[in-house]
Design an enzyme around this catalytic site. Structure first.
Site, short mmCIF file in Angstrom:
data_model
loop_
_atom_site.label_atom_id
_atom_site.label_comp_id
_atom_site.label_asym_id
_atom_site.label_seq_id
_atom_site.Cartn_x
_atom_site.Cartn_y
_atom_site.Cartn_z
N LYS A 218 -11.96 43.53 29.34
CA LYS A 218 -12.08 42.24 28.65
C LYS A 218 -12.80 41.28 29.60
O LYS A 218 -12.26 40.86 30.61
CB LYS A 218 -10.72 41.68 28.27
CG LYS A 218 -10.88 40.37 27.51
CD LYS A 218 -9.58 39.78 27.05
CE LYS A 218 -9.82 38.59 26.14
NZ LYS A 218 -10.71 37.58 26.70
N ARG A 238 -20.34 32.09 19.46
CA ARG A 238 -19.38 32.34 18.39
C ARG A 238 -19.26 31.16 17.44
O ARG A 238 -18.72 31.27 16.36
CB ARG A 238 -18.01 32.72 18.95
CG ARG A 238 -17.36 31.62 19.74
CD ARG A 238 -16.22 32.17 20.54
NE ARG A 238 -14.97 32.16 19.82
CZ ARG A 238 -13.83 32.61 20.32
NH1 ARG A 238 -13.81 33.13 21.52
NH2 ARG A 238 -12.73 32.53 19.64
N GLU A 268 -20.91 40.15 25.27
CA GLU A 268 -20.42 39.04 26.07
C GLU A 268 -21.35 38.92 27.29
O GLU A 268 -21.83 39.94 27.82
CB GLU A 268 -18.98 39.37 26.52
CG GLU A 268 -18.29 38.29 27.28
CD GLU A 268 -17.22 37.56 26.45
OE1 GLU A 268 -17.19 37.67 25.20
OE2 GLU A 268 -16.43 36.83 27.07
N LYS A 386 -6.15 42.16 22.47
CA LYS A 386 -6.48 41.89 23.87
C LYS A 386 -5.21 41.96 24.71
O LYS A 386 -4.14 41.54 24.27
CB LYS A 386 -7.14 40.51 24.01
CG LYS A 386 -6.35 39.39 23.41
CD LYS A 386 -7.14 38.10 23.35
CE LYS A 386 -6.36 37.09 22.52
NZ LYS A 386 -7.05 35.89 22.18
P1 AMP Z 1 -9.81 35.28 23.70
O1 AMP Z 1 -11.01 34.42 23.94
O2 AMP Z 1 -8.83 35.28 24.81
O3 AMP Z 1 -9.23 35.02 22.33
O4 AMP Z 1 -10.31 36.81 23.63
C1 AMP Z 1 -11.23 37.26 22.70
C2 AMP Z 1 -12.61 37.20 23.31
O5 AMP Z 1 -12.75 38.13 24.36
C3 AMP Z 1 -13.70 37.60 22.37
O6 AMP Z 1 -14.06 36.55 21.52
C4 AMP Z 1 -14.84 37.95 23.31
O7 AMP Z 1 -15.58 36.79 23.59
C5 AMP Z 1 -14.13 38.37 24.57
N1 AMP Z 1 -14.32 39.76 24.98
C6 AMP Z 1 -14.39 40.14 26.26
N2 AMP Z 1 -14.54 41.44 26.39
C7 AMP Z 1 -14.56 41.96 25.13
C8 AMP Z 1 -14.68 43.29 24.62
N3 AMP Z 1 -14.80 44.36 25.40
N4 AMP Z 1 -14.64 43.44 23.26
C9 AMP Z 1 -14.51 42.36 22.46
N5 AMP Z 1 -14.40 41.08 22.90
C10 AMP Z 1 -14.42 40.88 24.23
#
Ligand code: AMP
Length: 527
Positions: A218, A238, A268, A386
């Site tokens: 992530k 986004r 990303e 996540k």
């Molecule tokens: P959060 O911002 O904590 O809600 O986590 C979701 C975000 O993680 C997504 O919107 C992406 O911008 C990011 N992200 C980072 N790595 C990945 C990955 N391998 N697959 C999908 N999203 C990812």
């Protein structure tokens, strides 16, 4: 059917109908009886809009002006015959374009024509339209359901079409024309990316995804949607803002390393430091936010691009294919160094090892994804989970609520507080009923009853002496607690009888943790 009088009658009918289902069928019937272009206008006006969703100025008509027109009696018919919804809509667009010297008078003339010859019912709905509040219970969601009914597709399909198009007028005319199938991802029309839900840890993620999932790091950077047609690449955030100009190095990399001729990719970008390790989110943002001097900025903070999904490839839509298939297409379509490494794992300890390796490499955690899932734009469908590093805090229990159901008879929802170092007072940061065994609940109930200071409707307020270590996944801002923060997914790890309440964690530490997370910008969708 296409008169404004009919529109107003339908609005009145919608207001009188109380059931959602009833409203949906009234709306579907009404829109279905219009030509596609007229239905598009009617749909927008139904949700209280007088101008298109994007790229138009608001009407800026003051109530004083409307009142003047209504009381001057200058509402006599200027045009013979009934006005159509298109007449009204065109007048609104004319008004939205009026500005500068004498604007008020020019607006007055157009508005007088709008109100001219209107019946009481029409006037009522014109006024509601001008106020932007229809108050007949039709919001965007209900309108989408009506479009689904009239097009004979599922509400999910219509929402998907809405995501890809991002244009309610076009969606309506396609629905009325029986062509929702046309609403698909289009090059250089950005749509909202797929979203993730939170999992407590990798084993929770594996469980929820059926014991087997694709894992990738992530990244803590900026989400990018890359649209490519030959040598032309545009990149969107986004929030659908174009950032092509501010990241020329990423654009160049995409041109070079995406071998597919046309593609829409999801990924990303994140900044890397001199040691090659990922930089914190704020640093990446500083770089991506800088449009001027982008070349210079790219020399200071280089960006890494990692692509993890594909929506459209060589002129074919692939978003509905299962993830495993999209990933194998992706592998062939982009160079290995911009491909996010992805492993299919089913073993908890292997998944844990991968998670720790990702943390060790400076990433935020891992993403676990369901192998058979489609790409669902704009949705948190539970297909992506996540997992971030779990954090611990020592807090004190200040009150507890009586449990329900299985936990009846136990004090089971504990109010947690940290210390405000400025004045020593306790500030609440959340509640939890998670983490204790049945025996743990029994003991805690006995302990808290012996510390009771006061009884309330819901439970007891206690002497704040019981220190517990809680695990949580995120610090969030919260208007509900006097600390201003809340611990997301808090659960009790253990009772810390070895700790004195004076040693619990402080509000200042919480503030620091919140900031270190990249506070705020992310929760509100900043990246
Ligand atoms: P959060 O911002 O904590 O809600 O986590 C979701 C975000 O993680 C997504 O919107 C992406 O911008 C990011 N992200 C980072 N790595 C990945 C990955 N391998 N697959 C999908 N999203 C990812």
């Amino acid at each position: 059917m296409n008169t404004f009088r009919d529109f107003a009658r339908t609005c009145a009918e919608l207001e009188a109908e109380k059931s959602r289902k009833g409203k949906i069928s009234i709306l579907a019937r009404y829109l279905g009886g219009l030509e596609p272009e007229e239905a598009a206008i009617a749909a927008l006006m139904m949700v209280g809009r007088t101008t298109p969703e994007r790229g138009s100025n608001p009407l800026s008509v003051g109530w004083a002006l409307v009142r003047e027109i209504l009381s001057s009696g200058a509402t006599q018919p200027l045009m013979p015959g009934l006005k159509t919804i298109r007449d009204i809509w065109d007048s609104f667009q004319k008004i939205s374009r009026i500005s500068g010297y004498g604007a008020r008078e020019r607006k007055r003339m157009v508005l007088e024509a709008v109100f001219g010859g209107s019946s009481e019912l029409e006037r009522e709905w014109l006024l509601r339209l001008l106020s932007g509040e229809m108050r007949h219970g039709v919001n965007r969601g209900l309108l989408l359901d009506a479009l689904a009914e009239l097009a004979g597709v599922t509400p999910e399909r219509i929402r998907l079409a809405d995501m890809f198009l991002g244009d309610l007028m076009r969606l309506t005319s396609l629905a009325v024309g029986g062509m929702v199938g046309e609403a698909s991802p289009k090059l250089f029309t950005p749509f909202r990316p797929m979203l993730a839900e939170m999992a407590v840890d990798v084993s929770d993620a594996l469980n929820r995804l059926g014991g087997r999932a694709f894992f990738s790091p992530k990244y803590d950077g900026v989400r990018v949607q890359i649209h490519k047609d030959g040598g032309l690449v545009r990149i969107y955030t986004r929030r659908l803002q174009e950032i092509t100009e501010s990241i020329p190095d990423v654009v160049a990399e995409a041109v070079e390393k995406v071998s597919a001729r046309t593609a829409i990719l999801d990924g990303e970008v994140y900044g890397v430091g001199e040691d090659g390790r990922p930089l914190p989110f704020q640093e990446t943002m500083r770089r991506v936010g800088r449009e001027h001097d982008a070349q210079k900025a790219s020399a200071i903070i280089p960006l890494n691009l990692k692509v993890f999904d594909v929506i459209y490839l060589d002129d074919v839509e692939v978003w509905h294919k299962p993830l495993w298939e999209r990933l194998s297409l992706l592998e062939r379509a982009v160079g290995p160094d911009i491909l996010a490494p992805t492993l299919m794992l089913s073993d908890i300890s292997e998944a844990e090892r991968f998670f720790h390796r990702c943390l060790g490499d400076g990433f935020e955690g891992v993403m676990a994804k369901a192998a058979n899932s489609p790409y669902t734009p704009g949705r948190r469908g539970g297909y992506w989970l996540k997992v971030k590093k779990v954090e611990y805090l020592d807090v004190v229990i200040v009150a507890a609520e009586w449990g329900h159901g299985r936990r009846r008879g136990w004090l089971s929802n504990y109010h947690l507080a940290v210390r405000d170092g400025r004045d020593g007072s306790l500030k609440m940061v959340g509640k939890t009923f998670k983490g204790l065994t049945d025996e743990g609940f029994r003991q805690m109930t006995r302990r808290l009853l012996s510390l009771k200071k006061a009884e309330t409707e819901w439970g007891v307020v206690v002497e704040p002496v019981t220190v517990v270590e809680v695990a949580y996944s995120e610090v969030q801002r919260s208007p509900f607690y006097d600390s201003g923060y809340a611990l997301r997914f808090a659960r009790i790890r253990r009772v810390r009888d070895d700790k004195d309440p004076s040693e619990i964690d402080t509000l200042e530490k919480l503030e620091r943790l919140y900031k270190a997370q990249g506070g705020g910008g992310r929760d509100s969708g900043g990246n």
